[in-house]
Design a protein around this motif. Structure first.
Motif, PDB file in Angstrom:
ATOM      1  N   LEU A 197      -8.629   4.781   5.252  1.00  0.00           N
ATOM      2  CA  LEU A 197      -7.879   4.277   4.090  1.00  0.00           C
ATOM      3  C   LEU A 197      -8.629   3.177   3.363  1.00  0.00           C
ATOM      4  O   LEU A 197      -9.294   2.347   3.998  1.00  0.00           O
ATOM      5  CB  LEU A 197      -6.542   3.694   4.559  1.00  0.00           C
ATOM      6  CG  LEU A 197      -5.518   4.684   5.071  1.00  0.00           C
ATOM      7  CD1 LEU A 197      -4.373   3.939   5.759  1.00  0.00           C
ATOM      8  CD2 LEU A 197      -4.993   5.552   3.927  1.00  0.00           C
ATOM      9  N   ARG A 221      -7.742  -0.044   0.456  1.00  0.00           N
ATOM     10  CA  ARG A 221      -6.610  -0.985   0.372  1.00  0.00           C
ATOM     11  C   ARG A 221      -5.457  -0.456  -0.476  1.00  0.00           C
ATOM     12  O   ARG A 221      -4.367  -1.013  -0.461  1.00  0.00           O
ATOM     13  CB  ARG A 221      -7.086  -2.336  -0.164  1.00  0.00           C
ATOM     14  CG  ARG A 221      -7.654  -2.316  -1.568  1.00  0.00           C
ATOM     15  CD  ARG A 221      -8.246  -3.672  -1.905  1.00  0.00           C
ATOM     16  NE  ARG A 221      -8.924  -3.737  -3.163  1.00  0.00           N
ATOM     17  CZ  ARG A 221     -10.176  -3.329  -3.377  1.00  0.00           C
ATOM     18  NH1 ARG A 221     -10.864  -2.765  -2.410  1.00  0.00           N
ATOM     19  NH2 ARG A 221     -10.736  -3.460  -4.570  1.00  0.00           N
ATOM     20  N   ARG A 238     -10.798   7.357   1.991  1.00  0.00           N
ATOM     21  CA  ARG A 238     -12.216   7.092   1.759  1.00  0.00           C
ATOM     22  C   ARG A 238     -12.998   8.373   2.007  1.00  0.00           C
ATOM     23  O   ARG A 238     -13.208   8.750   3.169  1.00  0.00           O
ATOM     24  CB  ARG A 238     -12.701   6.131   2.845  1.00  0.00           C
ATOM     25  CG  ARG A 238     -12.840   4.779   2.479  1.00  0.00           C
ATOM     26  CD  ARG A 238     -13.073   3.952   3.747  1.00  0.00           C
ATOM     27  NE  ARG A 238     -12.388   2.737   3.546  1.00  0.00           N
ATOM     28  CZ  ARG A 238     -12.803   1.812   2.695  1.00  0.00           C
ATOM     29  NH1 ARG A 238     -13.931   1.933   2.066  1.00  0.00           N
ATOM     30  NH2 ARG A 238     -12.088   0.737   2.502  1.00  0.00           N
ATOM     31  N   MET A 256       0.837  -1.188   0.000  1.00  0.00           N
ATOM     32  CA  MET A 256       0.000   0.000   0.000  1.00  0.00           C
ATOM     33  C   MET A 256       0.877   1.243   0.000  1.00  0.00           C
ATOM     34  O   MET A 256       1.844   1.334   0.732  1.00  0.00           O
ATOM     35  CB  MET A 256      -0.884   0.003   1.263  1.00  0.00           C
ATOM     36  CG  MET A 256      -1.720   1.247   1.411  1.00  0.00           C
ATOM     37  SD  MET A 256      -2.349   1.469   3.066  1.00  0.00           S
ATOM     38  CE  MET A 256      -3.649   0.283   3.119  1.00  0.00           C
ATOM     39  N   SER A 303     -10.399  -6.783  -2.425  1.00  0.00           N
ATOM     40  CA  SER A 303     -10.315  -6.418  -1.013  1.00  0.00           C
ATOM     41  C   SER A 303      -9.953  -7.657  -0.202  1.00  0.00           C
ATOM     42  O   SER A 303     -10.539  -8.726  -0.420  1.00  0.00           O
ATOM     43  CB  SER A 303     -11.657  -5.872  -0.509  1.00  0.00           C
ATOM     44  OG  SER A 303     -11.597  -5.757   0.894  1.00  0.00           O
ATOM     45  N   TRP A 340     -10.104  -0.386  14.719  1.00  0.00           N
ATOM     46  CA  TRP A 340     -11.377   0.073  14.148  1.00  0.00           C
ATOM     47  C   TRP A 340     -12.040  -1.060  13.370  1.00  0.00           C
ATOM     48  O   TRP A 340     -13.261  -1.076  13.211  1.00  0.00           O
ATOM     49  CB  TRP A 340     -11.129   1.272  13.222  1.00  0.00           C
ATOM     50  CG  TRP A 340     -10.391   0.914  11.963  1.00  0.00           C
ATOM     51  CD1 TRP A 340      -9.043   0.813  11.812  1.00  0.00           C
ATOM     52  CD2 TRP A 340     -10.963   0.585  10.699  1.00  0.00           C
ATOM     53  NE1 TRP A 340      -8.734   0.432  10.529  1.00  0.00           N
ATOM     54  CE2 TRP A 340      -9.903   0.293   9.818  1.00  0.00           C
ATOM     55  CE3 TRP A 340     -12.264   0.500  10.221  1.00  0.00           C
ATOM     56  CZ2 TRP A 340     -10.098  -0.070   8.500  1.00  0.00           C
ATOM     57  CZ3 TRP A 340     -12.474   0.135   8.893  1.00  0.00           C
ATOM     58  CH2 TRP A 340     -11.396  -0.142   8.043  1.00  0.00           C
TER      59      TRP A 340
HETATM   60  C1  LIG Z   1      -8.857  -2.831   5.750  1.00  0.00           C
HETATM   61  C2  LIG Z   1      -8.737  -2.272   4.350  1.00  0.00           C
HETATM   62  C3  LIG Z   1      -7.815  -3.170   3.509  1.00  0.00           C
HETATM   63  C4  LIG Z   1     -10.121  -2.196   3.702  1.00  0.00           C
HETATM   64  O1  LIG Z   1     -10.009  -1.504   2.495  1.00  0.00           O
HETATM   65  P1  LIG Z   1     -10.677  -2.076   1.139  1.00  0.00           P
HETATM   66  O2  LIG Z   1     -10.305  -3.490   0.947  1.00  0.00           O
HETATM   67  O3  LIG Z   1     -10.315  -1.150   0.020  1.00  0.00           O
HETATM   68  O4  LIG Z   1     -12.202  -1.952   1.521  1.00  0.00           O
HETATM   69  P2  LIG Z   1     -13.498  -2.152   0.645  1.00  0.00           P
HETATM   70  O5  LIG Z   1     -14.088  -0.820   0.358  1.00  0.00           O
HETATM   71  O6  LIG Z   1     -13.266  -3.038  -0.534  1.00  0.00           O
HETATM   72  O7  LIG Z   1     -14.452  -2.842   1.707  1.00  0.00           O
HETATM   73  C5  LIG Z   1     -14.329  -4.183   2.132  1.00  0.00           C
HETATM   74  C6  LIG Z   1     -15.403  -4.419   3.190  1.00  0.00           C
HETATM   75  O8  LIG Z   1     -15.097  -3.698   4.375  1.00  0.00           O
HETATM   76  C7  LIG Z   1     -16.056  -2.679   4.625  1.00  0.00           C
HETATM   77  N1  LIG Z   1     -15.322  -1.460   4.971  1.00  0.00           N
HETATM   78  C8  LIG Z   1     -14.045  -1.181   4.638  1.00  0.00           C
HETATM   79  N2  LIG Z   1     -13.684  -0.002   5.163  1.00  0.00           N
HETATM   80  C9  LIG Z   1     -14.748   0.453   5.843  1.00  0.00           C
HETATM   81  C10 LIG Z   1     -14.977   1.614   6.616  1.00  0.00           C
HETATM   82  N3  LIG Z   1     -14.035   2.541   6.822  1.00  0.00           N
HETATM   83  N4  LIG Z   1     -16.189   1.768   7.178  1.00  0.00           N
HETATM   84  C11 LIG Z   1     -17.139   0.852   7.013  1.00  0.00           C
HETATM   85  N5  LIG Z   1     -16.972  -0.287   6.297  1.00  0.00           N
HETATM   86  C12 LIG Z   1     -15.790  -0.474   5.714  1.00  0.00           C
HETATM   87  C13 LIG Z   1     -16.836  -2.515   3.352  1.00  0.00           C
HETATM   88  O9  LIG Z   1     -18.178  -2.123   3.584  1.00  0.00           O
HETATM   89  C14 LIG Z   1     -16.774  -3.918   2.787  1.00  0.00           C
HETATM   90  O10 LIG Z   1     -17.697  -4.748   3.459  1.00  0.00           O
HETATM   91  P3  LIG Z   1     -18.800  -5.605   2.637  1.00  0.00           P
HETATM   92  O11 LIG Z   1     -18.013  -6.537   1.769  1.00  0.00           O
HETATM   93  O12 LIG Z   1     -19.561  -6.300   3.729  1.00  0.00           O
HETATM   94  O13 LIG Z   1     -19.581  -4.585   1.896  1.00  0.00           O
HETATM   95  C15 LIG Z   1      -8.152  -0.821   4.387  1.00  0.00           C
HETATM   96  O14 LIG Z   1      -9.029  -0.014   5.155  1.00  0.00           O
HETATM   97  C16 LIG Z   1      -6.779  -0.724   4.974  1.00  0.00           C
HETATM   98  O15 LIG Z   1      -5.818  -1.281   4.451  1.00  0.00           O
HETATM   99  N6  LIG Z   1      -6.645   0.058   6.048  1.00  0.00           N
HETATM  100  C17 LIG Z   1      -5.361   0.362   6.639  1.00  0.00           C
HETATM  101  C18 LIG Z   1      -4.818  -0.767   7.446  1.00  0.00           C
HETATM  102  C19 LIG Z   1      -5.507  -0.874   8.769  1.00  0.00           C
HETATM  103  O16 LIG Z   1      -6.356  -0.101   9.137  1.00  0.00           O
HETATM  104  N7  LIG Z   1      -5.068  -1.880   9.478  1.00  0.00           N
HETATM  105  C20 LIG Z   1      -5.599  -2.108  10.786  1.00  0.00           C
HETATM  106  C21 LIG Z   1      -4.575  -1.818  11.775  1.00  0.00           C
HETATM  107  S1  LIG Z   1      -5.102  -2.574  13.292  1.00  0.00           S
END
Ligand SMILES: CC(C)(COP(=O)(O)OP(=O)(O)OC[C@H]1O[C@@H](n2cnc3c(N)ncnc32)[C@H](O)[C@@H]1OP(=O)(O)O)[C@@H](O)C(=O)NCCC(=O)NCCS
Length: 243
Positions: free
Chosen positions: A188, A190, A195, A1, A116, A152
């Protein structure tokens, strides 16, 4: 990422609001209320006298555009920042041993297909990673009896479905995690982009704040803490196994 500039700009906007509301110096707020120190690859000691941190702060003295200084500075520091004390990694999941005797679970996107990592199509792969992780715990950490997580992500059904009911049932709001991705990660996707749907309610609440009380409530999602015995995880992943 690749973390986007917008992710840093958002944190800086938050920091400037914290300065406005608290009267604290900007340098202290950047250390205590943003994920910058970790993103610069400086570890988790949050040492205000770290030479790289001082170099960053020195640059702030010579600009009135804090956003324009911060992101290029981050790019010069580009480095992988794994969570502290990782013992083993299985795809998106890794674990560490905490000093208080817990297995600490960590998550980051390592899904190779571009989907995702939380997509339903990836559910079996995530479950397999967790099963392998807990097999490793069983062999390598027989004295560790409990698992703990803070993120979160425990708000999200697509993440929650990966864990045993007893772990989810223990949920409580964790203390503020302003320095950490377990709070800031909610902004964020992925790919590292921000967002936008999460940003608007966050900034709207922030602009209404008149003091520091409940500043954590500006975040759309809180960091949640969960814990359960290791044996619940082992039983859960074995029971989910497709034979
Ligand atoms: C976790 C992460 C990979 C998700 O991103 P993504 O894959 O692009 O997310 P998507 O938009 O494709 O959503 C995947 C699912 O998660 C949910 N989701 C993801 N982010 C969300 C948010 N901020 N709020 C609510 N729902 C969320 C979506 O609704 C979806 O669920 P569904 O399949 O039931 O509809 C991304 O937020 C990330 O990498 N974050 C940073 C790393 C992190 O936070 N790590 C945790 C440290 S403890």
């Amino acid at each position: 990422m690749t973390f986007s500039k917008a992710f840093f700009d958002l944190q800086l906007q938050f920091a400037q609001n914290v300065v406005r509301l608290s009267g604290l110096p900007l340098a202290q707020v950047l250390l205590d209320y943003t994920n910058l120190y970790v993103r610069f690859g400086l570890g988790r000691a949050f040492d205000r006298d770290h030479p790289v941190w001082l170099q960053y702060l020195a640059g702030l003295q010579h600009t009135d555009d804090i956003d324009a200084w911060t992101y290029p500075f981050f790019l010069t520091r580009q480095c992988d920042v794994p969570p502290p004390s990782i013992v083993a990694t299985f795809g998106c999941f890794s674990y560490a041993l905490s000093t208080d005797g817990y297995i600490r679970l960590h998550f980051q996107n390592a899904e190779a297909t571009g989907r995702s990592p939380l997509d339903i199509e990836c559910l079996a792969a995530r479950m397999e990673e967790l099963r392998s992780l807990f097999q490793h715990v069983d062999c390598a950490q027989p004295a560790m009896l409990r698992v703990a997580g803070v993120s979160w992500l425990y708000n999200i059904p697509a993440y929650r479905r990966l864990f045993p009911p007893s772990y989810l049932a223990s949920v409580r709001v964790a203390g503020p995690r302003f320095r950490n991705l377990p709070l800031w990660g909610q902004f964020l996707d992925r790919h590292g982009a921000v967002r936008q749907g999460m940003v608007a309610p966050f900034l709207a609440r922030l602009s209404c704040q008149t003091d520091m009380d409940d500043i954590a409530r500006c975040f759309p999602l809180q960091a949640l803490a969960v814990e359960a015995p290791v044996s619940d995880f082992q039983d859960f992943y074995e029971s989910q196994r497709v034979v």
